[in-house]
Design a protein around this motif. Structure first.
Motif, mmCIF file in Angstrom:
data_model
loop_
_atom_site.group_PDB
_atom_site.id
_atom_site.type_symbol
_atom_site.label_atom_id
_atom_site.label_comp_id
_atom_site.label_asym_id
_atom_site.label_seq_id
_atom_site.Cartn_x
_atom_site.Cartn_y
_atom_site.Cartn_z
ATOM 1 N N THR A 100 62.420 -71.475 27.563
ATOM 2 C CA THR A 100 61.132 -72.047 27.969
ATOM 3 C C THR A 100 60.039 -70.986 27.952
ATOM 4 O O THR A 100 58.930 -71.220 27.461
ATOM 5 C CB THR A 100 61.252 -72.656 29.379
ATOM 6 N N PHE A 101 60.348 -69.819 28.494
ATOM 7 C CA PHE A 101 59.372 -68.730 28.520
ATOM 8 C C PHE A 101 58.964 -68.335 27.099
ATOM 9 O O PHE A 101 57.781 -68.088 26.816
ATOM 10 C CB PHE A 101 59.975 -67.535 29.251
ATOM 11 N N ALA A 102 59.932 -68.321 26.184
ATOM 12 C CA ALA A 102 59.644 -67.944 24.799
ATOM 13 C C ALA A 102 58.718 -68.952 24.120
ATOM 14 O O ALA A 102 57.937 -68.576 23.232
ATOM 15 C CB ALA A 102 60.945 -67.825 24.015
ATOM 16 N N CYS A 103 58.798 -70.230 24.526
ATOM 17 C CA CYS A 103 57.921 -71.247 23.926
ATOM 18 C C CYS A 103 56.446 -70.887 24.123
ATOM 19 O O CYS A 103 55.598 -71.212 23.281
ATOM 20 C CB CYS A 103 58.196 -72.618 24.546
ATOM 21 N N GLY A 104 56.122 -70.246 25.228
ATOM 22 C CA GLY A 104 54.735 -69.892 25.492
ATOM 23 C C GLY A 104 54.171 -68.876 24.532
ATOM 24 O O GLY A 104 52.949 -68.753 24.401
ATOM 25 N N PHE A 105 55.041 -68.134 23.820
ATOM 26 C CA PHE A 105 54.584 -67.116 22.875
ATOM 27 C C PHE A 105 54.641 -67.599 21.428
ATOM 28 O O PHE A 105 54.395 -66.825 20.512
ATOM 29 C CB PHE A 105 55.453 -65.856 23.008
ATOM 30 N N ALA A 106 54.975 -68.870 21.213
ATOM 31 C CA ALA A 106 55.128 -69.383 19.847
ATOM 32 C C ALA A 106 53.824 -69.259 19.061
ATOM 33 O O ALA A 106 52.742 -69.519 19.588
ATOM 34 C CB ALA A 106 55.577 -70.836 19.892
ATOM 35 N N TRP A 107 53.925 -68.844 17.791
ATOM 36 C CA TRP A 107 52.743 -68.675 16.955
ATOM 37 C C TRP A 107 52.631 -69.746 15.858
ATOM 38 O O TRP A 107 51.607 -69.878 15.226
ATOM 39 C CB TRP A 107 52.743 -67.294 16.316
ATOM 40 N N ASP A 108 53.732 -70.513 15.653
ATOM 41 C CA ASP A 108 53.671 -71.605 14.687
ATOM 42 C C ASP A 108 54.791 -72.593 15.002
ATOM 43 O O ASP A 108 55.537 -72.432 15.986
ATOM 44 C CB ASP A 108 53.778 -71.095 13.243
ATOM 45 N N TYR A 109 54.899 -73.594 14.152
ATOM 46 C CA TYR A 109 55.895 -74.653 14.370
ATOM 47 C C TYR A 109 57.317 -74.098 14.396
ATOM 48 O O TYR A 109 58.121 -74.423 15.276
ATOM 49 C CB TYR A 109 55.763 -75.707 13.260
#
Length: 533
Positions: free
Chosen positions: A122-131
């Motif tokens: 979940t925490f990593a989702c906040g750093f997503a840069w694309d799909y």
């Protein structure tokens, strides 16, 4: 003797008295149900319930911010729905692996590993840069969520008295809905001011509380008594790696199944989805047949189909309701939150109701009758447009009777497996079947290309509900299992059922062959029925 003395003796009787002790205890039926559950058992339940709350909070965040993510990354409705599906792709693997960890090393170890996995994801989702980066982080959430389901469910079911295990199951699953309500409340305050990424950053904070609570927990009583004290622990994956050739083939099946599922639900497999879907399904069927063994393979497959259809009727609304409210009805974030309150609390109330009704008339009957009753509310929900309160009331009733009754799924599935293989059996069959949750939002979005999204969601929900009511109501998995293994125990979680049974669990040290044979006598009632027909 005072009432306090009787209560003390009763508690001591449930813990197990020492030789020579004089114990005067009330019959279990004379006690209020909540007094049958000890303080330690309530504490164990609360810790597992908190895990489910966090699980629900983390998992549904994506459904709340799909429109914001779609706007930033330029996604179509189908691509956005694929992000919901992403967490289901690795569930089967997480359920099997973390379930096996729970069978071999204890339910607590599996619970802690699960919550760490889905929180980091979940925490990593906040750093997503694309799909693609967001989709990949969702894979980690799926593995953790799968392990959480099997570990917490088996932990609570094996800790609580057998007579109230439907209540344990229903109460536990209600935590997921409470988590979704909390997520909706955060969405209303966080996203308009801070943006969608902060929703995912918040999803990691409550982990500290859950891990602290779980440090002081005892291990599940039934697992400790029947498995934990044995020198040789269960190894549910032994059939897959019995020889070097089998190990090579099955490792290839695991890799191939995971890769093909990733391709099916991501742009990677565009144009080849039918072929890839068949290939992924074949890999999972091959693994299920081996894990089930000569006598249990048909049970594994029928439970997977049942769960798959159950997700087809619950997850179209669960995944795409916020999108429907925002895009089709033009609701504001505050109105969406209000509607999700009704839906979330309806589901939680339904889980609690399911527990009581399941212990009253039996798991299977409660499941089927409640699903049939829910059909009256499916189409009215999507026929209501401008009246938020009426829609909320209808959503409350629909979710209570349809999604809420799924609170009995851990009890229903877990009753088919002995203690030594319950974590892996429940984890694998439930989470392979949970691929229906990956198919549901994409299928709903596809159907909406030729009609309104609301109509598509209503049709999927109605059809799936009827199928699950038939599968559970007519006891299809257990009936099919009895065609191959007529002498199989009917319900491993029913009162009086043997705690250890079947080839996976094996005999306890010092247990005679006669004792093992005696333990295999079928218990009353059908699988998943709480000992009732």
């Amino acid at each position: 003797m005072t009432e306090n003395d009787i209560d003390a003796d009763d508690r001591r009787a449930r813990r197990g008295a020492h030789p020579g002790d004089t114990v005067i205890a009330k019959p279990a039926a004379a006690l209020p149900w909540y007094r049958e559950v000890s303080r330690t058992q309530w504490k164990s339940f609360f810790a597992a319930w908190i895990g489910y709350v966090l699980d629900g909070f983390d998992f549904v965040l994506i459904t709340l911010v799909l429109t914001e993510i779609s706007d930033e990354f330029g996604l179509s409705t189908v691509e956005a729905a694929g992000l919901v599906s992403g967490a289901f792709i690795t569930r089967w693997l997480g359920g099997a692996v973390l379930g096996a960890v729970g069978d071999r090393f204890g339910r607590k170890a599996s619970m802690v590993a699960s919550i760490l996995l889905y929180s980091i994801g979940t925490f990593a989702c906040g750093f997503a840069w694309d799909y693609t980066s967001l989709f990949t982080a969702r894979l980690l959430i799926g593995m953790g969520m799968a392990g959480e389901y099997s570990a917490s469910a088996t932990y609570v079911l094996e800790s609580w008295p057998a007579r109230v295990r439907n209540r344990a199951s229903g109460f536990l699953i209600s935590g997921f809905s409470i988590g979704s309500v909390l997520a909706a409340e955060c969405y209303k305050w966080v996203v308009p001011s801070l943006g969608w990424r902060w929703m995912f950053f918040l999803g990691v904070l409550p982990v500290i509380v859950a891990l602290w609570v779980r440090r002081a927990l005892p291990e599940a009583e039934e697992w400790s008594a029947s498995v934990g004290e044995r020198s040789q622990r269960p190894n549910p994956f032994r059939p897959l790696f019995a020889t070097r050739a089998l190990a090579t083939v099955n490792t290839a099946l695991v890799v191939l199944g995971t890769v093909t599922l990733f391709a099916v639900f991501s742009p990677v497999g565009a144009g080849a989805v039918p072929v890839l879907s068949v290939l992924a399904g074949a890999c999972l069927v091959a693994l299920a047949v081996q894990l089930g063994g000569r006598k249990g393979w048909l049970l594994y497959l029928s439970l997977i189909v049942t769960v798959f259809v159950a997700f087809l009727y619950t997850w179209p609304i669960q995944a795409l309701l916020p999108t429907y409210l925002k895009n089709d009805l033009g609701y504001t974030p505050g109105q969406v939150t209000d509607a999700l309150y009704f839906a979330g609390f309806g589901t939680a109330a339904g889980c609690v109701l399911a527990g009581f009704v399941g212990d009253w008339i039996g798991t299977r009957k409660a499941y089927a009758f409640t699903l049939v009753a829910s059909l009256a509310f499916v189409f009215p929900v999507f026929a209501t447009k401008d009246n938020l309160f009426l829609m909320g009331v209808l959503l409350f009733a629909l979710q209570a009777l349809s999604f809420g009754i799924s609170g009995l799924l851990p009890r229903y599935i877990g009753g088919h497996f002995p203690t030594g293989s319950r974590g892996s059996g429940l984890g694998f069959t439930y989470n392979v079947g949970a691929l229906g949750g990956a198919v549901a939002p994409v299928l709903g979005a596809r159907l909406a290309e030729g009609r309104s999204l609301g109509t598509s969601l209503a049709l999927l929900t109605f059809a799936g509900t009827i199928l699950v009511a038939l599968l559970v109501g007519f006891d299809v998995p257990a009936r099919l299992n009895r065609l191959i293994d007529p002498d199989a125990p009917r319900d491993h979680l029913a009162p009086g059922a043997p705690a250890v049974d079947g080839p996976t669990a094996g005999p306890a040290p010092g247990r005679s062959a006669a004792g093992k044979s005696a333990g295999r006598q079928p218990s009353a009632g059908r699988p998943g029925s709480g000992g009732r027909d």
